[in-house]
Write an enzyme that holds these catalytic residues in place. Sequence first.
Site, PDB file in Angstrom:
ATOM      1  CG  HIS A 158      -1.826   1.110   1.397  1.00 34.58           C
ATOM      2  ND1 HIS A 158      -3.159   0.915   1.114  1.00 34.58           N
ATOM      3  CD2 HIS A 158      -1.665   2.523   1.593  1.00 34.58           C
ATOM      4  CE1 HIS A 158      -3.668   2.272   1.381  1.00 34.58           C
ATOM      5  NE2 HIS A 158      -2.780   3.261   1.733  1.00 34.58           N
ATOM      6  CD  GLU A 159       1.368   3.344   3.639  1.00 34.88           C
ATOM      7  OE1 GLU A 159       1.563   4.532   3.081  1.00 34.88           O
ATOM      8  OE2 GLU A 159       0.453   3.236   4.403  1.00 34.88           O
ATOM      9  CG  HIS A 203       0.453   6.191  -0.805  1.00 30.40           C
ATOM     10  ND1 HIS A 203      -0.643   6.600  -1.262  1.00 30.40           N
ATOM     11  CD2 HIS A 203      -0.201   5.559   0.627  1.00 30.40           C
ATOM     12  CE1 HIS A 203      -1.867   6.378  -0.815  1.00 30.40           C
ATOM     13  NE2 HIS A 203      -1.475   5.781   0.268  1.00 30.40           N
TER      14      HIS A 203
END
Length: 232
Positions: free
Chosen positions: A134-135, A138
């Site tokens: 997820h990160e 980003h």
Amino acid sequence: MALDPMESSTTPAAGPSTQPETAFEKWRSSLAQLTGLGLNPVEAKHRDERLAQERLEGDWNQCEKWKTGLMKSSPAVVFMMKHLTLSGCPFTAASIQCHPCPPTRSGGFSPDHGILLCQDRFFSKRHMEDTIVHEMIHAFDHCRFEVDWGNLRHHACSEIRSANLSGDCKWTRELRRGFYSFSKQHQACVKRRAVLSVEANPNCADKAMAERAVNEVWDSCFKDTRPFDEIY
């Protein structure tokens, strides 16, 4: 066998043994440290500080162990590391750091500091894997598309992509959160979690503004699976 008369006459008579009392005190002290019962305020404070430090160290060691293993063996994490490098933003173990966090989060991304893993918030290694991916999405968006995190539409798009592609919204995770549906469950999860993240943006006034930003970019950003070929 008889005792030597000379030895018996020169050896002082033994008094009551202190060994049972010493053993009992050790047992009582260790039990008090284990349970916290019977400690005075100073001892209780020292015990709490020691246990807190041991928990921090244990959480950090577990977090680092899982992180190192995932960076070597997780197909999704290794894939994202490869594409971050190809985009000119290589991530090393030092770019992903374990620290204690508030109970409301499990990780985060900062353009200046890399990825944060909340060492005391993971209930499984798979949970950490989803969080890292997820990160990293980003990070990929920031590197590849120069995201302006103060722009709610930019922020919303990256949150949609991260929730959609990381495994954060698979059915088992939603069930654990208390959300489940047999119709468009994945889309509902992605939208809900994107709104929650955008709502926390300092430039977002309220939930309605966050929802508006997510809805405005939903169609294009939900379909954008880069660098994956499809939803992970």
